[in-house]
Design an enzyme around this catalytic site. Structure first.
Site, PDB file in Angstrom:
ATOM      1  N   GLU A 293      -3.353   7.634  -4.009  1.00 33.85           N
ATOM      2  CA  GLU A 293      -3.422   6.388  -3.237  1.00 33.85           C
ATOM      3  C   GLU A 293      -3.251   5.236  -4.213  1.00 33.85           C
ATOM      4  O   GLU A 293      -4.065   5.078  -5.129  1.00 33.85           O
ATOM      5  CB  GLU A 293      -4.751   6.275  -2.494  1.00 33.85           C
ATOM      6  CG  GLU A 293      -4.779   5.085  -1.552  1.00 33.85           C
ATOM      7  CD  GLU A 293      -6.063   5.017  -0.738  1.00 33.85           C
ATOM      8  OE1 GLU A 293      -7.161   5.119  -1.313  1.00 33.85           O
ATOM      9  OE2 GLU A 293      -5.956   4.850   0.494  1.00 33.85           O
TER      10      GLU A 293
ATOM     11  N   TYR B 257       0.858  -1.189   0.000  1.00 35.53           N
ATOM     12  CA  TYR B 257       0.000   0.000   0.000  1.00 35.53           C
ATOM     13  C   TYR B 257       0.893   1.238   0.000  1.00 35.53           C
ATOM     14  O   TYR B 257       1.901   1.268   0.724  1.00 35.53           O
ATOM     15  CB  TYR B 257      -0.883   0.016   1.263  1.00 35.53           C
ATOM     16  CG  TYR B 257      -1.647   1.312   1.435  1.00 35.53           C
ATOM     17  CD1 TYR B 257      -2.923   1.458   0.885  1.00 35.53           C
ATOM     18  CD2 TYR B 257      -1.086   2.400   2.112  1.00 35.53           C
ATOM     19  CE1 TYR B 257      -3.619   2.647   1.010  1.00 35.53           C
ATOM     20  CE2 TYR B 257      -1.775   3.597   2.238  1.00 35.53           C
ATOM     21  CZ  TYR B 257      -3.037   3.713   1.688  1.00 35.53           C
ATOM     22  OH  TYR B 257      -3.714   4.891   1.811  1.00 35.53           O
TER      23      TYR B 257
END
Ligand code: GDP
Ligand code: MN
Length: 397
Positions: free
Chosen positions: A206, A118
């Site tokens: 993101e 991530y």
């Protein structure tokens, strides 16, 4: 402004960030052509069909599907384009899928395991610094990771004067447990990602997942990109990527008219000049027992034209039982605003069927109240904040 996944990936790629490659398509025939072209360019034999909507969690809602043949690309795309996709992040009725991204399969087997990470870049408002947030626990359950094991999410703060320094990029790659060529790739990945973030005036990147492929490449499989609207004037090419189909139509209309408008769910519409006054007016509505139906800052010029547009926009919400107009007359004189309200009201014929409470305070407030009271319209005037709240309470209860 939000970008679609495919637009975000193109932006990243233009700054040298490696991405899972793909081609966007708005019908199933083009989807098959896209799949063929990708095979020619990348050698891929499998593809993923990915719904392009402004919402995450698509994998969980059936918006990301693996196709192992051109026939499957065809049937999956045909079913996906036009569907209402429901994910944990869409409204209850879902979001319509207008396009799909046909992407190369990057989870192929090989010498090492694939691994999902991530990574996001955003502004830390407390420290006034950008930061890179990252975790070894990427993939579809990052919310659960943040909730249950927040220590597995790391942050690296970046001095705006210095930018992301080489030692920081190395630290991030080390903390992600990488070595060898994957480590080098990750250093390059995060460095170019940060450059892209700054150069495009983004407010959020993101990338979940960032993938380590089985042959140790590091690439962006997904992208969520939010650009800073206030900086779009210096990115004309990016401003053109706006997809109005993804946005609330009432907000689009209001913003086109130059109104600062945010749609909410309540029963009292409000029209205010100045964002601070708008916020406190929303509090006032809550105290009066109502719920604000919108945030609306008409700005400095509350003339008849703007007031009328604002009325029409507020009245599109069927739940609205009353409208509170709360204007402070500083440079704009209250009697002008009052005349604007009266003219707008008259112009609209019988379109207004709900009570309007008008509180005008400041320059020429008394003249304004006299104008409203003498107008003979169903407009209730007030001068004090509390008085306005009480009147709202009376008409909605
Ligand atoms: P999101 O669910 O909206 O965040 O969509 P993502 O683009 O992150 O994709 C969701 C999931 O689909 C990923 O976490 C992967 O597990 C899977 N996925 C994405 N691309 C591929 C691919 O090329 N091959 C395979 N087998 N799975 C993929
Ligand atoms: Mn994702």
């Amino acid at each position: 402004m939000n970008l679609h996944e495919y637009q975000g990936k193109e932006l990243l790629s233009s700054f040298g960030v490696r991405i899972q490659r793909g081609i966007v398509a708005d019908n199933h025939k083009k989807a098959v052509e896209a799949a063929k072209q990708l095979s020619t360019e990348t050698g891929t034999q499998w593809w993923v069909v990915k719904a392009q909507v402004h919402a995450g969690g698509r994998g969980k809602g059936g918006g990301v599907k693996l196709a192992k043949s051109l026939q499957e690309v065809d049937t999956i795309s045909e079913a996906m384009i036009g569907m209402m996709l429901k994910t944990p992040q869409t409204p209850p009725q879902g979001k319509k899928v207008n396009q799909v991204l046909i992407a190369e399969d990057v989870y192929y087997p090989g010498e090492s395991e694939t691994k999902e990470y991530y990574m996001s870049v955003l502004l830390n408002r407390t420290t006034s610094k950008n930061m890179v947030m990252y975790s070894t626990e990427g993939g579809m359950n990052i919310e659960a990771v943040a909730d249950k094991t927040p220590h597995l999410i790391f942050t690296e703060e970046i001095d705006p004067e210095l930018g992301l320094l080489p030692f920081q990029a190395r630290k991030i790659a080390f903390n992600l447990g990488l070595s060898g060529s994957a480590l080098k790739e990750m250093i390059k990945f995060v460095t170019s990602l940060y450059t892209a973030f700054v150069k495009s005036d983004a407010s959020l990147f993101e990338i979940n997942p960032v993938l380590k492929t089985s042959d140790n490449k590091i690439l962006a499989v997904d992208s969520k990109v939010v650009l800073d609207n206030s900086a779009l004037f210096r990115h004309k090419d990016l401003a053109e990527l706006r997809d109005l189909r993804e946005e609330n139509p009432i907000e689009v209309e209001a913003n086109a008219a130059g109104l600062n408008y945010v749609d909410l769910d309540g029963n009292v519409g409000c029209m205010v000049n100045g964002a601070g006054l708008a916020m406190s007016t929303m509090d006032l509505i809550k105290q009066s027992g109502g719920e604000p139906a919108n945030f609306l800052d008409v700005g400095g010029t509350a003339d008849a034209k703007r007031v009328e547009i604002a009325f029409r926009i507020i009245l599109k919400e069927p739940n609205v039982k009353a409208i509170l107009v709360n204007i402070f007359g500083g440079i704009v004189r209250c009697d002008r605003v009052a005349q604007g309200v009266i003219d707008a009201y008259k112009n609209m014929g019988d379109a207004i069927k709900i009570p309007i409470i008008v509180r005008l305070q400041g320059t020429n407030a008394i003249e304004a109240k006299e104008l409203i009271d003498a107008s003979g319209l169903d407009v209730i005037s007030a001068t004090e904040f509390q008085e306005a709240a009480d009147k709202v309470h009376e008409v909605i209860s």
